[in-house]
Design a protein around this motif. Structure first.
Motif, PDB file in Angstrom:
ATOM      1  N   MET A  10       0.303  -1.355  -0.319  1.00  0.00           N
ATOM      2  CA  MET A  10      -0.189  -0.269   0.166  1.00  0.00           C
ATOM      3  C   MET A  10       0.850   1.270  -0.469  1.00  0.00           C
ATOM      4  SD  MET A  10      -3.239   1.222   0.367  1.00  0.00           S
ATOM      5  CE  MET A  10      -3.875   2.592   0.987  1.00  0.00           C
ATOM      6  N   ILE A  11       0.828   1.817  -0.650  1.00  0.00           N
ATOM      7  CA  ILE A  11       1.399   4.021  -0.630  1.00  0.00           C
ATOM      8  C   ILE A  11       0.496   4.730  -0.881  1.00  0.00           C
ATOM      9  CG2 ILE A  11       3.113   4.568  -2.390  1.00  0.00           C
ATOM     10  CD1 ILE A  11       3.652   2.619  -4.116  1.00  0.00           C
ATOM     11  N   PRO A  12       0.199   5.153   0.268  1.00  0.00           N
ATOM     12  CA  PRO A  12      -1.069   6.186   0.550  1.00  0.00           C
ATOM     13  C   PRO A  12      -0.907   7.170   0.077  1.00  0.00           C
ATOM     14  CG  PRO A  12       0.135   5.079   2.436  1.00  0.00           C
ATOM     15  CD  PRO A  12       0.863   4.527   1.857  1.00  0.00           C
ATOM     16  N   GLU A  13       0.167   7.543  -0.244  1.00  0.00           N
ATOM     17  CA  GLU A  13       0.137   9.138  -1.217  1.00  0.00           C
ATOM     18  C   GLU A  13       1.535   8.685  -2.370  1.00  0.00           C
ATOM     19  OE1 GLU A  13      -1.130  11.566  -1.524  1.00  0.00           O
ATOM     20  OE2 GLU A  13      -2.470  10.934   0.083  1.00  0.00           O
ATOM     21  N   LEU A  14       1.229   8.384  -3.545  1.00  0.00           N
ATOM     22  CA  LEU A  14       1.933   7.728  -4.666  1.00  0.00           C
ATOM     23  C   LEU A  14       2.724   8.924  -5.313  1.00  0.00           C
ATOM     24  CD1 LEU A  14      -0.774   5.487  -6.307  1.00  0.00           C
ATOM     25  CD2 LEU A  14       2.027   5.710  -5.684  1.00  0.00           C
ATOM     26  N   GLU A  15       3.149   9.407  -5.848  1.00  0.00           N
ATOM     27  CA  GLU A  15       4.505  10.519  -6.146  1.00  0.00           C
ATOM     28  C   GLU A  15       4.110  10.964  -7.405  1.00  0.00           C
ATOM     29  OE1 GLU A  15       8.393  10.678  -5.066  1.00  0.00           O
ATOM     30  OE2 GLU A  15       7.821   9.803  -2.975  1.00  0.00           O
ATOM     31  N   ALA A  16       3.712   9.189  -8.035  1.00  0.00           N
ATOM     32  CA  ALA A  16       3.427   9.569  -9.594  1.00  0.00           C
ATOM     33  C   ALA A  16       1.525  10.829  -9.938  1.00  0.00           C
ATOM     34  CB  ALA A  16       3.249   8.455 -10.115  1.00  0.00           C
ATOM     35  N   GLU A  17       2.639  11.708 -10.832  1.00  0.00           N
ATOM     36  CA  GLU A  17       1.646  12.136 -11.409  1.00  0.00           C
ATOM     37  C   GLU A  17       0.986  12.076 -13.319  1.00  0.00           C
ATOM     38  OE1 GLU A  17       2.917  16.261 -11.620  1.00  0.00           O
ATOM     39  OE2 GLU A  17       4.426  15.996  -9.824  1.00  0.00           O
ATOM     40  N   THR A  18       1.699  10.574 -13.508  1.00  0.00           N
ATOM     41  CA  THR A  18       0.617  10.034 -14.727  1.00  0.00           C
ATOM     42  C   THR A  18       0.376   8.358 -14.421  1.00  0.00           C
ATOM     43  OG1 THR A  18       2.736   8.849 -15.738  1.00  0.00           O
ATOM     44  CG2 THR A  18       2.310  11.485 -16.572  1.00  0.00           C
ATOM     45  N   ARG A  19      -0.621   8.459 -15.602  1.00  0.00           N
ATOM     46  CA  ARG A  19      -0.608   6.626 -15.162  1.00  0.00           C
ATOM     47  C   ARG A  19       0.599   5.170 -15.040  1.00  0.00           C
ATOM     48  NH1 ARG A  19      -2.937   3.774 -20.349  1.00  0.00           N
ATOM     49  NH2 ARG A  19      -0.964   3.844 -20.149  1.00  0.00           N
TER      50      ARG A  19
END
Length: 75
Positions: free
Chosen positions: A1-10
């Motif tokens: 589980m990653i509560p806050e992804l850093e990614a901005e795209t799919r």
């Protein structure tokens, strides 16, 4: 589980979750899994309403079932 992804795209979100699974020892070949996930998404997106998506692939390695979840405020 990653509560806050850093990614901005799919694609970056998929890569981030796959790398997390690899870091935890669940995936031996993250590049292969990422390629399979991106290939699957290119056929038909797994996105549904309300900014949810359920990317998935089959028979990549090992034969077991693993899951990852990630959340981002930007959708």
């Amino acid at each position: 589980m990653i509560p806050e992804l850093e990614a901005e795209t799919r694609d970056d979100a998929l890569e981030e979750m796959i790398n997390k699974m690899a870091a935890e020892g669940y995936v031996e070949k993250p590049k292969n899994l990422l390629q399979a996930a991106l290939s699957r998404e290119s056929i038909v997106t797994t996105a549904v309403e309300h900014s949810l998506a359920f990317p998935h692939v089959r028979r990549v390695e090992g034969g077991g079932l693993i899951r990852a979840a990630g959340h981002t405020k930007t959708g």
